[in-house]
Design a protein around this motif. Structure first.
Motif, short mmCIF file in Angstrom:
data_model
loop_
_atom_site.label_atom_id
_atom_site.label_comp_id
_atom_site.label_asym_id
_atom_site.label_seq_id
_atom_site.Cartn_x
_atom_site.Cartn_y
_atom_site.Cartn_z
N VAL A 153 6.74 -44.80 7.26
CA VAL A 153 5.28 -44.95 7.24
C VAL A 153 4.58 -43.78 7.92
O VAL A 153 3.41 -43.51 7.66
CB VAL A 153 4.89 -46.32 7.88
N ASP A 154 5.30 -43.05 8.78
CA ASP A 154 4.69 -41.98 9.58
C ASP A 154 4.65 -40.66 8.80
O ASP A 154 5.67 -40.21 8.28
CB ASP A 154 5.49 -41.80 10.88
N ASP A 155 3.46 -40.04 8.72
CA ASP A 155 3.25 -38.80 7.94
C ASP A 155 4.20 -37.68 8.35
O ASP A 155 4.85 -37.06 7.50
CB ASP A 155 1.82 -38.28 8.15
N ILE A 156 4.26 -37.41 9.66
CA ILE A 156 5.05 -36.26 10.13
C ILE A 156 6.54 -36.51 9.91
O ILE A 156 7.27 -35.64 9.45
CB ILE A 156 4.78 -35.98 11.63
N LEU A 157 6.99 -37.74 10.22
CA LEU A 157 8.42 -38.04 10.09
C LEU A 157 8.88 -37.94 8.64
O LEU A 157 9.95 -37.40 8.36
CB LEU A 157 8.74 -39.43 10.65
N VAL A 158 8.07 -38.46 7.71
CA VAL A 158 8.49 -38.43 6.30
C VAL A 158 8.51 -36.99 5.78
O VAL A 158 9.37 -36.61 4.97
CB VAL A 158 7.61 -39.36 5.42
N LYS A 159 7.62 -36.16 6.30
CA LYS A 159 7.61 -34.73 5.94
C LYS A 159 8.90 -34.06 6.44
O LYS A 159 9.54 -33.28 5.72
CB LYS A 159 6.37 -34.08 6.58
N LEU A 160 9.30 -34.38 7.67
CA LEU A 160 10.53 -33.81 8.24
C LEU A 160 11.76 -34.29 7.47
O LEU A 160 12.70 -33.53 7.25
CB LEU A 160 10.65 -34.15 9.72
N ALA A 161 11.74 -35.56 7.04
CA ALA A 161 12.85 -36.10 6.23
C ALA A 161 12.95 -35.36 4.90
O ALA A 161 14.04 -35.04 4.42
CB ALA A 161 12.66 -37.60 6.00
N PHE A 162 11.79 -35.07 4.32
CA PHE A 162 11.72 -34.34 3.04
C PHE A 162 12.34 -32.95 3.19
O PHE A 162 13.13 -32.49 2.36
CB PHE A 162 10.25 -34.25 2.61
N ILE A 163 12.00 -32.29 4.32
CA ILE A 163 12.52 -30.94 4.57
C ILE A 163 14.03 -30.98 4.82
O ILE A 163 14.78 -30.15 4.31
CB ILE A 163 11.76 -30.28 5.73
N GLN A 164 14.47 -31.97 5.62
CA GLN A 164 15.91 -32.13 5.86
C GLN A 164 16.66 -32.25 4.54
O GLN A 164 17.70 -31.61 4.33
CB GLN A 164 16.18 -33.41 6.67
#
Length: 332
Positions: A153-164
């Motif tokens: 649900v968190d914007d920053i975390l999902v962005k980091l998951a996408f990059i990972q």
């Protein structure tokens, strides 16, 4: 000793992210996200907002000092993870935390055993966070066709998951949403999740779950277990990182009843208390198998207290014992 590839990657991410953070007046974590994007694309993607040619050249020089093709998926995960950990220490958000690396690797080992010879696999992490646990697990099941799904649900975390996922070249479909609402995912073979512990604020949304609380807010970690079981195929496995107090308290009877009806506990491994600052924060790994008409459950559950991960001899003995259990029980 020379610098390792993991340290080299962390240095590049850290130095370029710090430059971006200062110039863009953003958080370090967001800057790590920007620099992860840049590494994946092979160029500075923020030129239009940076308006600083000298800075762009400095950042590009950082990126040119490393070649991601020379790094394994695990080295990329660990290097990126070090930068994310630094960012989380600086940030104040309580929900920003990461599964300890030793635990992620151990869960990866367990998953490799649980999935056996299965060639095609679907995995769901309903609380993916930065993607660290899920990608660690995927790195431990090579030579398999894996389709993974992550919800955050968190914007920053999902962005980091996408990059990972991009940097490690993993196929993960990400959903930015509340994981306790309806998911657009077919039932999967495997769920892995570091359960978010606490209360779920949406009392109306909680009502659809059998494990909702009759009074006040419901436990989010109970609802995550129920949701995960619902999205697992009959016979599918679920691996959760749980608080040791999960089966305590007045609500626990309902959880016991739910698991008994829909799944079976096939393993419970208590993590060493030395990993946690306070005993009340201690956690265990819970392994469930969803029931179904043709599902063969193990004759005996795998129950153990894990030794310290730094005690190599004791860990080797424990791994032998777990290997023996998997060899005796036919789970696939």
């Amino acid at each position: 000793m020379g610098i390792t590839k993991v340290e080299q990657l962390f240095t590049v991410i850290n130095q370029s992210a710090t430059l971006l953070q200062e110039e863009l007046q953003t958080s370090y974590l967001e800057a790590v996200g920007f620099t992860g994007d840049n590494l994946f694309e092979g160029q500075v993607m923020q030129e239009d907002i940076l308006h600083n040619e000298v800075l762009c050249k400095r950042i590009e020089k950082e990126y040119s000092s490393i070649n991601l093709n020379d790094l394994s998926k695990e080295e990329i995960r660990k290097g990126f993870q070090l930068a994310v950990l630094k960012g989380m220490k600086e940030a104040t958000q309580a929900h920003h935390h990461m599964t300890p690396d030793a635990v992620s690797l151990f869960i990866g080992y367990l998953v490799n055993k649980l999935v056996g010879k299965k060639d095609n696999l679907t995995i769901l992490d309903p609380a993916i966070g930065t993607g660290n646990l899920l990608t660690a697990v995927m790195n431990h099941i090579p030579n398999k066709e894996v389709q993974a799904f992550g919800v955050e649900v968190d914007d920053i975390l999902v962005k980091l998951a996408f990059i990972q996922a991009n940097l490690q070249e993993h196929h993960i479909e990400l959903f930015k949403k509340d994981a306790l609402q309806d998911l657009f995912v077919d039932p999967v073979d495997l769920v892995v999740c570091d359960l978010p512990v606490g209360y779920y604020p949406n009392d109306i949304g909680a009502k659809k779950f059998g494990l909702h609380s009759e009074e006040g807010h419901s436990f989010a970690h109970y609802l995550f277990i129920e949701q995960s079981v619902y999205y697992t195929k009959p016979g599918g496995k679920l691996v959760f990182l749980i608080p040791n107090s999960l089966f305590e308290g007045e609500q626990a009877a309902k959880l016991h009843e739910f698991i008994k009806k829909h799944a079976a506990i096939i393993g419970m491994l208590q993590l060493p208390l030395t990993m946690f600052k306070k005993e009340q924060h201690a956690k265990s790994i819970l392994i469930l198998q969803k029931q179904g008409p043709e599902v063969k459950l193990p004759k005996q559950a795998l129950l153990a207290e894990l030794p310290s991960f730094s005690n190599m001899k004791a860990m080797e003995g424990m791994v032998q014992r777990i290997d023996q259990w998997f060899a005796t029980e036919d789970l696939n």
